[in-house]
Design an enzyme around this catalytic site. Structure first.
Site: not given
Ligand code: NAD
Length: 474
Positions: A249, A283
């Site tokens: 997702e 999202c």
């Molecule tokens: P990010 O991309 O680093 O992290 C997003 C999520 O993924 C966080 O919960 C993080 O703990 C997890 N994550 C990151 N790297 C991972 C890995 N290697 N393995 C497992 N989990 C991992 O960045 P962020 O600053 O937390 O969020 C940035 C962007 O992420 C937002 O701008 C948005 O676009 C997207 N996001 C989307 C949703 C959604 O509901 N689809 C939720 C949160 C963030």
């Protein structure tokens, strides 16, 4: 006020004992509210072995009995609704009314999964000769590893945990380190509901390290992730090495199209509610607003007037209608959307950080930014709303479909013909016409294109945790 945090592995809560800790920060005050312990390598091994061991027994527990435990967990969570909602607001920032609604939704999701497990039917396929019986039998895929983000700390873990358990799969969940307390409360409800040890495990730590370790283990057969597109693609690649099932997702940049035959004032009211919910960190939030040219002025005026009514403040204050951003990275991201040299257009409202503490960013409206700006191409995930005019149906559909995302889309029109044509043409997993109604417990949630793979919710959700075994009997 805020729960004691811990790892939950093989039915035991683990804390301290030399583990590395990181602070959890209240985004409204920037103050630490708790210490979160990171799982060690030995903790992860223990969780994997617990999942493996418990799978043998849990898959044999009848769907009826699994359902009873899930329902009990839902009941416990419901009884703590206001406390869990406060935990959610303290760690994530959203206003209490939204947190309460989210906890209610989490309870609803667990109850739905409890029933879906009982309805995971197989089928009998007629044999080609009278002496053959052919069965298609659902079986749990095996232990799952799930990774959940910080924007919906109640519903996202509730969905992954309850669906896996209902299908007969043990699960190891790594919830977001920034918002761990809500998931701790959910896991506590399952623990107290009598879930056997090892079936549900909760870990925290360095996300990349944990996901690599869990996905790389032959014990794990299923991966479920909610988060950003780049991380989703990375985890899908890791899963491919072991040919593991994935549900992804991921992000979106949802077009909201307002045709000239819609009521511009009503559309603006509805869309402002959707755009700024959870400070835009949703999202499926409507995030690119396309308005047919001859109602552009009326829509923009109404959008500004409605946005001005928002009261930015600490989510625990009853008067607040929008809280802070969940972390400082989102503030930097909002600055970069506004400061982008290719942005173009006019800032009609907001555009800056506000307050002398907390991660607050003003509700912002940018009129007519360029199609090439970052704001129009990247998921904003925050309270910055771009509004653009369009001339005709084909033009706006082509703009709506121009990005690699395909999660949600919104259409406002009084014409059934336009509503159907737009719903057919938009490349998106979900389309809502004249409302924001989607991602209900009983409806499937999932994206197309870069927005993901597979579904959560609805009758489709549990399929992600089931194999279909074919048995032929003569
Ligand atoms: P990010 O991309 O680093 O992290 C997003 C999520 O993924 C966080 O919960 C993080 O703990 C997890 N994550 C990151 N790297 C991972 C890995 N290697 N393995 C497992 N989990 C991992 O960045 P962020 O600053 O937390 O969020 C940035 C962007 O992420 C937002 O701008 C948005 O676009 C997207 N996001 C989307 C949703 C959604 O509901 N689809 C939720 C949160 C963030």
């Amino acid at each position: 006020m805020y729960p004691e945090l811990g790892l939950y592995i093989d039915g035991v809560w683990l804390r301290g004992e030399g583990r590395v800790a990181e602070p959890v920060i209240n985004p409204a005050t920037e103050q630490p509210i708790a210490d979160l312990w990171h799982a060690t390598d030995a903790d992860l091994e223990r969780a994997l072995l617990a999942a493996k061991r418990s799978f043998a027994a849990w898959r044999k527990v009848s769907p009826y009995d699994r359902s009873r435990i899930l329902r009990k967990a839902a009941e416990i969570l419901r009884s703590r609704r206001d406390d869990v909602a406060l935990t959610l607001t303290l760690e994530q920032g959203k206003i209490l009314a939204e947190s309460r609604g989210e906890v209610d939704a989490a309870v609803d999701i667990i109850e739905w999964a409890a029933d879906e497990g009982r309805r995971a039917y197989g089928r009998v396929v007629a044999g080609r000769t009278s002496d053959i019986r052919q069965l298609v039998v659902p079986e749990p895929v095996g232990p799952a590893a799930a990774f959940t983000p910080w924007n919906f700390p109640a519903t996202t873990p509730a969905r992954k945990i309850s669906t896996a358990l209902a299908a007969g799969c043990p699960i190891i969940i790594k919830a977001a380190e920034e918002t761990p307390g809500t998931c701790v409360e959910i896991v506590r409800a399952f623990d107290e509901a009598g879930l056997p040890a090892g079936v549900l495990n909760l870990v925290f730590g360095k996300p990349a390290y944990i996901s690599e370790k869990l996905i790389g283990s032959p014990i794990i057969r299923k991966i479920s992730f909610t988060g950003s597109v780049p991380v989703g693609k990375h985890l899908t690649r890791l899963a491919a090495d072991g040919m593991k099932r994935v549900t992804m997702e991921l992000g979106g940049h949802s077009p909201a199209i307002v045709f000239a035959d819609a009521d511009p004032v009503q559309a603006a009211k509805v869309l402002v509610g959707g755009k700024y919910r959870n400070a835009g960190q949703v999202c499926i939030a409507p995030s690119r607003f396309y308005v047919e040219k001859n109602i552009e002025d009326a829509f923009v005026s109404a959008f500004i007037a409605e946005t001005k009514k928002l009261k930015l403040g600490d989510g625990t204050e009853p008067s607040s209608t929008m809280g802070p951003m969940a972390n400082s990275r989102r503030l930097d991201a909002m600055d970069s959307f506004v400061g982008d040299p290719t942005r173009g257009g006019d800032i009609l409202l907001g555009g800056a950080r506000t307050g002398n503490r907390g991660y607050f960013f003003e509700p912002t409206i940018i009129h007519r930014p360029s199609d090439e700006s970052r704001l129009m191409r990247e998921e904003p995930f925050g309270p910055v709303a771009p509004v653009c005019p369009f001339d005709d149906f084909d033009e706006v559909i082509s703009k709506a479909n121009a990005l690699p995302y395909g999660l949600a889309a919104y259409v406002f029109t009084s014409s059934t013909k336009t509503a159907l044509a737009a719903s057919d043409e938009i490349e998106s997993g979900m389309v809502a016409v004249n409302s924001l109604s989607m991602t209900l417990t009983e409806t499937p949630m999932g994206g197309v294109k870069d927005s993901g793979q597979g579904y959560e919710g609805g009758i489709e959700g549990i399929e992600g945790y089931l194999n279909r075994k074919f048995i032929s009997l003569m």
